[in-house]
Write a protein that holds these residues in place. Structure first.
Motif, PDB file in Angstrom:
ATOM      1  N   ASN A 222      -7.881   7.656  -1.920  1.00  0.00           N
ATOM      2  CA  ASN A 222      -6.790   7.465  -2.890  1.00  0.00           C
ATOM      3  C   ASN A 222      -6.789   6.069  -3.488  1.00  0.00           C
TER       4      ASN A 222
ATOM      5  N   ARG B 107      -8.978   5.885   3.008  1.00  0.00           N
ATOM      6  CA  ARG B 107      -8.382   4.947   2.060  1.00  0.00           C
ATOM      7  C   ARG B 107      -9.141   4.917   0.736  1.00  0.00           C
TER       8      ARG B 107
ATOM      9  N   LEU C  92       2.016   1.813  -3.458  1.00  0.00           N
ATOM     10  CA  LEU C  92       0.949   2.399  -4.280  1.00  0.00           C
ATOM     11  C   LEU C  92       0.742   3.866  -3.923  1.00  0.00           C
ATOM     12  N   ALA C  93       0.846   4.171  -2.615  1.00  0.00           N
ATOM     13  CA  ALA C  93       0.564   5.533  -2.168  1.00  0.00           C
ATOM     14  C   ALA C  93       1.570   6.549  -2.712  1.00  0.00           C
ATOM     15  N   VAL C  94       2.783   6.128  -3.057  1.00  0.00           N
ATOM     16  CA  VAL C  94       3.701   7.103  -3.671  1.00  0.00           C
ATOM     17  C   VAL C  94       3.576   7.097  -5.193  1.00  0.00           C
ATOM     18  N   GLY C  95       2.477   6.556  -5.681  1.00  0.00           N
ATOM     19  CA  GLY C  95       2.175   6.710  -7.098  1.00  0.00           C
ATOM     20  C   GLY C  95       2.782   5.671  -8.016  1.00  0.00           C
ATOM     21  N   LEU C  96       3.337   4.601  -7.444  1.00  0.00           N
ATOM     22  CA  LEU C  96       3.901   3.567  -8.304  1.00  0.00           C
ATOM     23  C   LEU C  96       2.777   2.750  -8.935  1.00  0.00           C
ATOM     24  N   THR C  97       3.032   2.208 -10.126  1.00  0.00           N
ATOM     25  CA  THR C  97       2.068   1.285 -10.719  1.00  0.00           C
ATOM     26  C   THR C  97       2.213  -0.049 -10.012  1.00  0.00           C
ATOM     27  N   ARG C  98       1.211  -0.921 -10.230  1.00  0.00           N
ATOM     28  CA  ARG C  98       1.230  -2.241  -9.607  1.00  0.00           C
ATOM     29  C   ARG C  98       2.557  -2.959  -9.905  1.00  0.00           C
TER      30      ARG C  98
ATOM     31  N   GLU D  47       0.821  -1.212   0.000  1.00  0.00           N
ATOM     32  CA  GLU D  47       0.000   0.000   0.000  1.00  0.00           C
ATOM     33  C   GLU D  47       0.854   1.260   0.000  1.00  0.00           C
TER      34      GLU D  47
ATOM     35  N   LEU E 197      -7.219   3.037  -2.401  1.00  0.00           N
ATOM     36  CA  LEU E 197      -6.749   1.802  -1.760  1.00  0.00           C
ATOM     37  C   LEU E 197      -7.923   0.890  -1.435  1.00  0.00           C
TER      38      LEU E 197
ATOM     39  N   ARG F  71      -2.730   9.145  -7.411  1.00  0.00           N
ATOM     40  CA  ARG F  71      -2.075   9.066  -6.108  1.00  0.00           C
ATOM     41  C   ARG F  71      -0.837   9.961  -6.027  1.00  0.00           C
TER      42      ARG F  71
ATOM     43  N   TYR G 156      -2.830   5.167 -10.065  1.00  0.00           N
ATOM     44  CA  TYR G 156      -1.427   5.446  -9.756  1.00  0.00           C
ATOM     45  C   TYR G 156      -1.046   6.880 -10.143  1.00  0.00           C
TER      46      TYR G 156
END
Lengths: 224, 250
Positions: free
Chosen positions: B55, B52, A127-133, A124, B57, B83, B80
């Protein structure tokens, strides 16, 4: 001197032939370990998929590989495929395939275990720093998973190296086969030949697997 | 209309289920640019889940979320990318343990935003300086205290230049003596005009930092008011009961 059994090893080309045999074993091991590592990582990631269908497909593959003894897989690919598909594959190539299939399954399960052992909030925060899966796997999950699975992965590698001796049974001439040939030739003259030949084979496997284990320990310490 | 009065984030009729259980029952909510909103409510009321959802999640079942006037919750926009504009800091110490402090901070800006390394490094150094951790930039998270880790986590989110920051109980698992250093950083951010949405149980902090208090209970917004009013004369009986628990503790 001449009745010392150990001399069998150094008569004529014997030692060189053993090394050549070892080369065949190692080539099979290296090829299948490389393929297994790469495919195993992908299989392991697929095994953590959100989709039940993908997970159960991977699970079936793993179980199928595990339930059937490796020797049976070797026979199936070497003898049965030839009959059914009229496809004459070289024994060494069959060995590469079967060991890769096996190694991929085992490595995949190790990767799955390591990935699922990571706390969910690692994913998580990635993901929260904007990375793709995919980037989360590449930069956050895999580097940590690799550190966790390293001891068991190295264990698998040494197991694969040792298990290559099974390929004798589909006619690949590797270190064990050459050892047996040497024994057959010398056993009448030197009754202790088999002891010395197997001792040297033990030693050869040992000097290959031991450094790998040492290296694993070293990495484990460094990554702690 | 002044810039600061513009609505930055808007939520309409947001519903969220876990299985058959509805957790959020149609939340309507908005935050203006530069506003600091603190979400209060008993544990399990849905406030963290709500954060959550904002953004991506958590998937939402119905309703919509708008950032800067455009819908971000319809599945067409990629989460993405969104975010990158919504920074989030979690309760758990969530730094990446295999990376140093500076690597943790640079990961998002370099890999997600594809920014230039020297430019981001400079910004990261400035932000670390501001939270007093510049000398720890090459340390691994395991070498830091909980409070230091959370300050790094805040810097990591800030370095993405987000438009809004979400804080999900960021001091809840800290030792009491470390709570202050993290709250101070957040307070400073608020004073600099960052738009913030904060879930917390630190009542005094909420009172001093918030422009608005939103009280949530059982998946609904029960009360919205200015902090002075909320803490001195809450309009609902439920909010009063909630505050009583905390006054009893103090």
């Amino acid at each position: 001197m001449s009745d010392w059994g150990i001399n069998v090893i150094f008569q004529g080309q014997n030692f060189l032939r053993l090394l050549e045999g070892l080369g065949v074993s190692m080539r099979i091991a290296v090829v299948s370990v490389l393929i297994s590592s790469v495919c195993g990582i992908f299989l392991g990631l697929l095994m953590t998929s959100r989709y039940v269908a993908v997970r159960s497909l991977c699970r079936s593959y793993l179980e199928a590989v595990r339930i059937v003894p490796l020797l049976v897989w070797l026979f199936v690919f070497y003898f049965e495929l030839t009959k059914v598909l009229h496809l004459q594959l070289p024994a060494e190539f069959v060995a590469d395939i079967v060991f890769s299939i096996w190694g991929t399954a085992e490595m995949g399960d190790l990767v799955r275990g390591a990935v699922t052992s990571l706390p969910a909030h690692q994913r998580e925060s990635g993901l929260a720093v904007g990375l793709t899966r995919w980037q989360v796997y590449r930069y956050v999950i895999l580097p940590q998973a690799v550190r966790r699975l390293l001891p068991s992965a190295i264990n698998l590698v040494t197991r694969m190296i040792k298990t290559t001796s099974l390929v004798v049974l589909i006619g690949v001439v590797e270190v064990l086969k050459i050892g047996q040939q040497i024994i057959e030739v010398s056993i009448l003259k030197v009754p202790t030949a088999s002891f010395w030949v197997y001792a040297i084979i033990f030693f050869l496997y040992f000097i290959i697997c031991w450094p790998i284990s040492l290296w694993a320990k070293h990495l484990e310490k460094r990554w702690q | 209309m002044k810039e600061t009065e513009k609505i930055l984030l808007e939520v309409h009729k947001l519903k969220k289920n876990y299985g058959n259980k509805e957790i959020l029952h149609g939340i309507d909510f908005s935050v203006h640019r530069g506003e600091v909103v603190v979400l209060l409510g008993p544990s399990g009321c849905g406030k963290s889940t709500f954060l959550r959802c904002l953004n991506g999640l958590e998937e939402i079942q119905s309703g919509s979320i708008l950032l800067d006037g455009s819908i971000i919750s319809d599945g067409k926009a990629e989460w993405y990318a969104i975010r990158q504009k919504i920074g989030m800091v979690f309760q758990s110490y969530d730094l990446f343990p295999h990376m140093t402090v500076i690597e943790n901070i640079l990961l998002g800006p370099l890999k997600a935003q594809k920014r230039k390394k020297n430019e981001v490094e400079k910004q990261a150094a400035e932000l670390l300086e501001r939270v007093g951790l510049l000398d720890r930039k090459d340390d691994y998270p395991a070498q830091l205290s909980g409070g230091q880790k959370q300050r790094v986590a805040i810097v990591r989110a800030l370095c993405m230049n987000p438009e809004i920051m979400l804080f999900d109980e960021v001091t809840a698992s800290l030792d009491p003596e470390m709570v202050r250093e993290v709250l101070d950083v957040m307070k400073e951010l608020a004073q600099q005009g960052m738009t913030m949405l904060i879930v917390t149980h630190e009542m005094n902090f909420a009172r001093s930092v918030a422009d608005r208090i939103v009280f949530i209970d059982e998946g609904c917004i029960v009360e919205e008011s200015e902090p002075e009013q909320f803490f001195t004369a809450p309009q609902t009986e439920r909010a009063q009961r909630f505050l009583d628990i905390f006054s009893y503790e103090n």
